[in-house]
Scaffold this motif. Structure first.
Motif, PDB file in Angstrom:
ATOM      1  N   PHE A  99       0.849  -1.181   0.000  1.00 54.95           N
ATOM      2  CA  PHE A  99       0.000   0.000   0.000  1.00 54.95           C
ATOM      3  C   PHE A  99       0.891   1.239   0.000  1.00 54.95           C
ATOM      4  CE2 PHE A  99       0.204   1.763   4.292  1.00 54.95           C
ATOM      5  CZ  PHE A  99       0.654   0.703   5.050  1.00 54.95           C
ATOM      6  N   HIS A 100       0.374   2.305  -0.546  1.00 57.53           N
ATOM      7  CA  HIS A 100       1.106   3.567  -0.656  1.00 57.53           C
ATOM      8  C   HIS A 100       0.733   4.443   0.538  1.00 57.53           C
ATOM      9  CE1 HIS A 100       3.134   6.913  -2.455  1.00 57.53           C
ATOM     10  NE2 HIS A 100       3.248   6.329  -3.638  1.00 57.53           N
ATOM     11  N   ASP A 101       1.739   4.976   1.232  1.00 61.96           N
ATOM     12  CA  ASP A 101       1.430   5.806   2.405  1.00 61.96           C
ATOM     13  C   ASP A 101       1.390   7.296   2.074  1.00 61.96           C
ATOM     14  OD1 ASP A 101       4.044   6.406   2.025  1.00 61.96           O
ATOM     15  OD2 ASP A 101       4.728   5.816   4.027  1.00 61.96           O
ATOM     16  N   GLY A 102       1.515   7.619   0.781  1.00 66.39           N
ATOM     17  CA  GLY A 102       1.427   9.013   0.381  1.00 66.39           C
ATOM     18  C   GLY A 102       2.748   9.740   0.383  1.00 66.39           C
ATOM     19  N   GLU A 103       3.830   9.088   0.852  1.00 64.92           N
ATOM     20  CA  GLU A 103       5.135   9.752   0.877  1.00 64.92           C
ATOM     21  C   GLU A 103       5.596  10.028  -0.558  1.00 64.92           C
ATOM     22  OE1 GLU A 103       8.015   7.748   3.230  1.00 64.92           O
ATOM     23  OE2 GLU A 103       9.666   9.047   2.610  1.00 64.92           O
ATOM     24  N   GLY A 104       5.921  11.262  -0.825  1.00 62.77           N
ATOM     25  CA  GLY A 104       6.356  11.647  -2.160  1.00 62.77           C
ATOM     26  C   GLY A 104       5.214  12.060  -3.067  1.00 62.77           C
ATOM     27  N   ASN A 105       4.007  11.698  -2.696  1.00 61.26           N
ATOM     28  CA  ASN A 105       2.836  12.103  -3.478  1.00 61.26           C
ATOM     29  C   ASN A 105       1.619  12.042  -2.563  1.00 61.26           C
ATOM     30  OD1 ASN A 105       0.683  12.466  -5.258  1.00 61.26           O
ATOM     31  ND2 ASN A 105       1.741  11.428  -6.935  1.00 61.26           N
ATOM     32  N   ALA A 106       1.238  13.191  -2.049  1.00 61.35           N
ATOM     33  CA  ALA A 106       0.175  13.245  -1.043  1.00 61.35           C
ATOM     34  C   ALA A 106      -1.167  12.756  -1.574  1.00 61.35           C
ATOM     35  CB  ALA A 106       0.033  14.672  -0.514  1.00 61.35           C
ATOM     36  N   SER A 107      -1.320  12.723  -2.891  1.00 63.22           N
ATOM     37  CA  SER A 107      -2.611  12.277  -3.434  1.00 63.22           C
ATOM     38  C   SER A 107      -2.814  10.779  -3.249  1.00 63.22           C
ATOM     39  CB  SER A 107      -2.720  12.633  -4.917  1.00 63.22           C
ATOM     40  OG  SER A 107      -1.725  11.982  -5.671  1.00 63.22           O
ATOM     41  N   ASP A 114     -10.644   5.206   0.976  1.00 60.17           N
ATOM     42  CA  ASP A 114      -9.904   4.489  -0.059  1.00 60.17           C
ATOM     43  C   ASP A 114      -8.439   4.341   0.323  1.00 60.17           C
ATOM     44  OD1 ASP A 114     -10.053   7.568  -0.999  1.00 60.17           O
ATOM     45  OD2 ASP A 114      -8.132   6.688  -1.572  1.00 60.17           O
ATOM     46  N   CYS A 115      -7.747   3.484  -0.410  1.00 62.83           N
ATOM     47  CA  CYS A 115      -6.304   3.380  -0.260  1.00 62.83           C
ATOM     48  C   CYS A 115      -5.680   3.107  -1.624  1.00 62.83           C
ATOM     49  CB  CYS A 115      -5.930   2.280   0.742  1.00 62.83           C
ATOM     50  SG  CYS A 115      -6.360   0.611   0.211  1.00 62.83           S
ATOM     51  N   TRP A 116      -4.367   3.325  -1.722  1.00 62.48           N
ATOM     52  CA  TRP A 116      -3.655   3.161  -2.984  1.00 62.48           C
ATOM     53  C   TRP A 116      -2.656   2.014  -2.868  1.00 62.48           C
ATOM     54  CZ3 TRP A 116      -4.443   5.946  -7.518  1.00 62.48           C
ATOM     55  CH2 TRP A 116      -5.311   7.039  -7.412  1.00 62.48           C
ATOM     56  N   ILE A 117      -2.446   1.328  -3.965  1.00 66.27           N
ATOM     57  CA  ILE A 117      -1.510   0.210  -4.037  1.00 66.27           C
ATOM     58  C   ILE A 117      -0.487   0.503  -5.124  1.00 66.27           C
ATOM     59  CG2 ILE A 117      -1.275  -2.246  -4.549  1.00 66.27           C
ATOM     60  CD1 ILE A 117      -4.199  -2.557  -3.645  1.00 66.27           C
ATOM     61  N   ALA A 118       0.767   0.205  -4.828  1.00 67.68           N
ATOM     62  CA  ALA A 118       1.825   0.315  -5.838  1.00 67.68           C
ATOM     63  C   ALA A 118       2.470  -1.053  -6.002  1.00 67.68           C
ATOM     64  CB  ALA A 118       2.866   1.340  -5.406  1.00 67.68           C
TER      65      ALA A 118
END
Lengths: 139, 69
Positions: A99-107, A114-118
């Motif tokens: 999962f993406h914690d937003g570091e480097g890209n706050a979006s 919701d959450c983001w996956i890389a």
């Protein structure tokens, strides 16, 4: 065989019912089950053949954000953004997803909605990935 | 999803210039693509509902995609 006809079960020291037996056969239990069970899960594929959502639970949509970047939007939101996220990826070769914690890209920060996956690894640029996600927390 | 809406997608361009594609997953038979759009698209961003056939299946240059309605 003896049948116990009951609708509610309550601990002797509890002020309200702890377990309710619904007429449709389901069980509503307060407290213990709600915080321990999985609240969201999904398995989806994003590769050269396009995007496919194999199956999911409590997911409103899965968003293709860019190469190797996906967003999972929940149907029922979490009460706070401290829920736990488990992510895995499979496919030909070595794959990793997190999962993406937003570091480097706050979006890409983890939200209640919701959450983001890389994902990355061998052949990642071609997105030969099968991704699974499960979330646990308070709703 | 409401019958027929499972074949639709939502497209918008994010602040990084990437085309973002929303795939509906909700299992409720009354959930509409417009409701999915309202929840997933960031506030103030213009988005479009399209048929899924609009989305390319060849993702070789995924990050170079653009969308013109």
């Amino acid at each position: 065989m003896t049948t116990l006809n009951v609708t509610n079960i309550k601990h002797a020291s509890s002020s309200s019912n702890n377990i309710v037996l619904n007429s449709n056969g389901t069980i509503t239990a307060t407290n213990s089950v709600s915080t321990e069970s999985v609240k969201v899960w999904a398995r989806f594929d994003m590769d050269q053949g396009g995007t496919a959502i194999d199956d999911s639970y409590n997911v409103d949509s899965i968003v293709d954000g860019a190469t190797g970047v996906w967003q999972v939007v929940f149907d029922t939101d979490f009460a706070n953004a401290n829920y736990a996220i488990l992510v895995s990826a499979g496919g030909a070769g070595n794959h990793t997803a997190s999962f993406h914690d937003g570091e480097g890209n706050a979006s890409y920060v983890q939200e209640t909605t919701d959450c983001w996956i890389a994902a990355w690894g061998y052949n990642w640029i071609y997105e030969d990935h099968e991704v699974s996600i499960a979330c646990f927390g308070d709703q | 999803m409401k019958s027929g809406d499972e074949n639709k997608r939502i497209i918008y361009t994010n602040s990084d210039g990437n085309v973002v594609i929303i795939h509906p997953a909700n299992k409720s038979p009354t959930r509409t693509i417009e409701q999915v759009q309202a929840k997933a698209v960031p506030s103030g961003v213009t988005s479009y509902i399209v048929d899924k056939s609009v989305i390319p299946t060849d993702r070789s240059f995924r990050n170079a995609w653009t969308y013109t309605p």
